[in-house]
Write a protein that holds these residues in place. Structure first.
Motif, PDB file in Angstrom:
ATOM      1  N   HIS A 131      -8.725   2.844   3.793  1.00  0.00           N
ATOM      2  CA  HIS A 131      -7.400   2.061   3.736  1.00  0.00           C
ATOM      3  C   HIS A 131      -6.712   2.398   2.503  1.00  0.00           C
ATOM      4  N   ALA A 132      -5.461   2.131   2.615  1.00  0.00           N
ATOM      5  CA  ALA A 132      -4.653   2.322   1.235  1.00  0.00           C
ATOM      6  C   ALA A 132      -4.649   0.785   0.769  1.00  0.00           C
ATOM      7  N   VAL A 133      -4.694   0.698  -0.906  1.00  0.00           N
ATOM      8  CA  VAL A 133      -4.769  -0.518  -1.396  1.00  0.00           C
ATOM      9  C   VAL A 133      -3.867  -0.262  -2.453  1.00  0.00           C
ATOM     10  N   GLY A 134      -2.913  -1.260  -2.660  1.00  0.00           N
ATOM     11  CA  GLY A 134      -1.773  -1.363  -3.463  1.00  0.00           C
ATOM     12  C   GLY A 134      -1.762  -2.711  -4.135  1.00  0.00           C
ATOM     13  N   LEU A 135      -0.644  -3.075  -4.999  1.00  0.00           N
ATOM     14  CA  LEU A 135      -0.639  -4.151  -5.635  1.00  0.00           C
ATOM     15  C   LEU A 135       0.458  -5.158  -4.867  1.00  0.00           C
ATOM     16  N   HIS A 136       0.266  -6.207  -4.974  1.00  0.00           N
ATOM     17  CA  HIS A 136       1.030  -7.307  -4.305  1.00  0.00           C
ATOM     18  C   HIS A 136       1.460  -8.114  -5.542  1.00  0.00           C
ATOM     19  N   PHE A 137       2.875  -8.010  -5.948  1.00  0.00           N
ATOM     20  CA  PHE A 137       3.253  -8.375  -7.124  1.00  0.00           C
ATOM     21  C   PHE A 137       4.294  -9.578  -7.177  1.00  0.00           C
ATOM     22  N   ARG A 139     -17.114  -9.945  -9.365  1.00  0.00           N
ATOM     23  CA  ARG A 139     -17.835  -8.930  -8.682  1.00  0.00           C
ATOM     24  C   ARG A 139     -17.651  -8.882  -7.159  1.00  0.00           C
ATOM     25  N   ASP A 140     -17.731  -9.994  -6.645  1.00  0.00           N
ATOM     26  CA  ASP A 140     -17.719 -10.043  -5.026  1.00  0.00           C
ATOM     27  C   ASP A 140     -16.466  -9.509  -4.638  1.00  0.00           C
ATOM     28  N   ILE A 141     -15.203  -9.879  -5.207  1.00  0.00           N
ATOM     29  CA  ILE A 141     -13.813  -9.514  -4.901  1.00  0.00           C
ATOM     30  C   ILE A 141     -13.685  -8.140  -5.137  1.00  0.00           C
ATOM     31  N   ALA A 142     -14.060  -7.661  -6.087  1.00  0.00           N
ATOM     32  CA  ALA A 142     -13.899  -6.205  -6.413  1.00  0.00           C
ATOM     33  C   ALA A 142     -14.761  -5.196  -5.451  1.00  0.00           C
ATOM     34  N   ARG A 143     -16.060  -5.625  -5.096  1.00  0.00           N
ATOM     35  CA  ARG A 143     -16.811  -5.052  -4.197  1.00  0.00           C
ATOM     36  C   ARG A 143     -16.128  -4.869  -2.923  1.00  0.00           C
ATOM     37  N   ARG A 144     -15.125  -5.920  -2.677  1.00  0.00           N
ATOM     38  CA  ARG A 144     -14.536  -6.064  -1.313  1.00  0.00           C
ATOM     39  C   ARG A 144     -13.436  -4.883  -1.073  1.00  0.00           C
ATOM     40  N   ILE A 145     -12.712  -5.102  -2.281  1.00  0.00           N
ATOM     41  CA  ILE A 145     -11.357  -4.237  -2.503  1.00  0.00           C
ATOM     42  C   ILE A 145     -12.069  -2.751  -2.563  1.00  0.00           C
ATOM     43  N   ALA A 146     -13.181  -2.577  -3.290  1.00  0.00           N
ATOM     44  CA  ALA A 146     -13.673  -1.048  -3.430  1.00  0.00           C
ATOM     45  C   ALA A 146     -14.094  -0.806  -1.803  1.00  0.00           C
ATOM     46  N   ALA A 147     -14.633  -1.292  -1.148  1.00  0.00           N
ATOM     47  CA  ALA A 147     -15.106  -1.225   0.277  1.00  0.00           C
ATOM     48  C   ALA A 147     -13.799  -0.914   1.077  1.00  0.00           C
ATOM     49  N   ALA A 161      -0.497  -1.545 -12.718  1.00  0.00           N
ATOM     50  CA  ALA A 161      -0.979  -0.401 -12.220  1.00  0.00           C
ATOM     51  C   ALA A 161      -1.929  -0.031 -13.024  1.00  0.00           C
ATOM     52  N   ALA A 162      -1.805   0.215 -14.552  1.00  0.00           N
ATOM     53  CA  ALA A 162      -3.062   0.570 -15.335  1.00  0.00           C
ATOM     54  C   ALA A 162      -4.134  -0.268 -15.286  1.00  0.00           C
ATOM     55  N   PHE A 206      -9.129   3.827  -9.085  1.00  0.00           N
ATOM     56  CA  PHE A 206      -7.995   4.728  -8.481  1.00  0.00           C
ATOM     57  C   PHE A 206      -6.703   4.069  -8.777  1.00  0.00           C
ATOM     58  N   ALA A 207      -5.695   4.816  -8.432  1.00  0.00           N
ATOM     59  CA  ALA A 207      -4.336   4.191  -8.688  1.00  0.00           C
ATOM     60  C   ALA A 207      -4.001   3.280  -7.558  1.00  0.00           C
ATOM     61  N   PRO A 208      -3.211   2.188  -7.541  1.00  0.00           N
ATOM     62  CA  PRO A 208      -2.813   1.689  -6.376  1.00  0.00           C
ATOM     63  C   PRO A 208      -1.844   2.657  -5.566  1.00  0.00           C
ATOM     64  N   ARG A 209      -1.786   2.731  -4.323  1.00  0.00           N
ATOM     65  CA  ARG A 209      -0.939   3.679  -3.617  1.00  0.00           C
ATOM     66  C   ARG A 209       0.528   3.035  -3.349  1.00  0.00           C
ATOM     67  N   SER A 210       0.704   1.917  -3.628  1.00  0.00           N
ATOM     68  CA  SER A 210       1.968   1.229  -3.286  1.00  0.00           C
ATOM     69  C   SER A 210       1.960  -0.318  -3.896  1.00  0.00           C
ATOM     70  N   PHE A 211       3.154  -1.067  -3.726  1.00  0.00           N
ATOM     71  CA  PHE A 211       3.159  -2.218  -4.079  1.00  0.00           C
ATOM     72  C   PHE A 211       4.031  -2.879  -3.194  1.00  0.00           C
ATOM     73  N   SER A 212       3.954  -4.170  -3.101  1.00  0.00           N
ATOM     74  CA  SER A 212       4.840  -5.163  -2.448  1.00  0.00           C
ATOM     75  C   SER A 212       5.122  -6.581  -3.090  1.00  0.00           C
ATOM     76  N   PHE A 213       6.137  -7.094  -2.972  1.00  0.00           N
ATOM     77  CA  PHE A 213       6.600  -8.200  -3.590  1.00  0.00           C
ATOM     78  C   PHE A 213       6.024  -9.348  -2.900  1.00  0.00           C
ATOM     79  N   HIS A 214       5.526 -10.292  -3.752  1.00  0.00           N
ATOM     80  CA  HIS A 214       4.990 -11.666  -3.278  1.00  0.00           C
ATOM     81  C   HIS A 214       6.048 -12.625  -2.437  1.00  0.00           C
ATOM     82  N   ILE A 215       7.304 -12.620  -3.229  1.00  0.00           N
ATOM     83  CA  ILE A 215       8.343 -13.219  -2.893  1.00  0.00           C
ATOM     84  C   ILE A 215       9.476 -12.411  -2.709  1.00  0.00           C
ATOM     85  N   PRO A 216       9.765 -11.524  -1.699  1.00  0.00           N
ATOM     86  CA  PRO A 216      10.670 -10.557  -1.744  1.00  0.00           C
ATOM     87  C   PRO A 216      12.161 -10.848  -2.044  1.00  0.00           C
ATOM     88  N   ALA A 217      12.357 -12.013  -1.485  1.00  0.00           N
ATOM     89  CA  ALA A 217      13.827 -12.592  -1.786  1.00  0.00           C
ATOM     90  C   ALA A 217      14.337 -12.515  -3.338  1.00  0.00           C
TER      91      ALA A 217
END
Length: 94
Positions: A33-39, A19-27, A60-61, A69-80
């Motif tokens: 701000h844009a919120v996306g997936l860290h993958f 609950r607390d984390i979800a509230r922070r993300i919603a805020a 994303a689903a 709301f849908a994530p606006r973008s994504f980034s890789f946790h370990i890009p390499a």
């Protein structure tokens, strides 16, 4: 000033459905701000590009269901490791 924030759904550091984390993300999103997936592309359940695309669609689903709301973008946790190994392993890495 606006920023991009990325949240992970499958890493052990926090649970976005608490609950607390979800509230922070919603805020963050409500503040404009844009919120996306860290993958994490090094997941052994994601051995190739097709599996990566499926997992991103699944995450994303889940994100859309959890936050309304849908994530606006994504980034890789370990890009390499995102597509540069065939496939990455915990012992070999990239």
């Amino acid at each position: 000033m606006r920023a991009h924030y990325f949240v992970a759904l499958r890493l052990p550091f926090y649970n976005v459905l608490e609950r607390d984390i979800a509230r922070r993300i919603a805020a963050i999103a409500e503040a404009g701000h844009a919120v996306g997936l860290h993958f994490d592309a090094s997941d052994p359940d994601v051995p190739d590009a097709a599996a990566l695309e499926r997992r991103l669609a699944e995450d994303a689903a889940l994100f859309r269901t959890a936050f309304g709301f849908a994530p606006r973008s994504f980034s890789f946790h370990i890009p390499a490791r995102a597509g540069t190994c065939s496939p990455p392993t915990p012992t070999r890495g990239c």
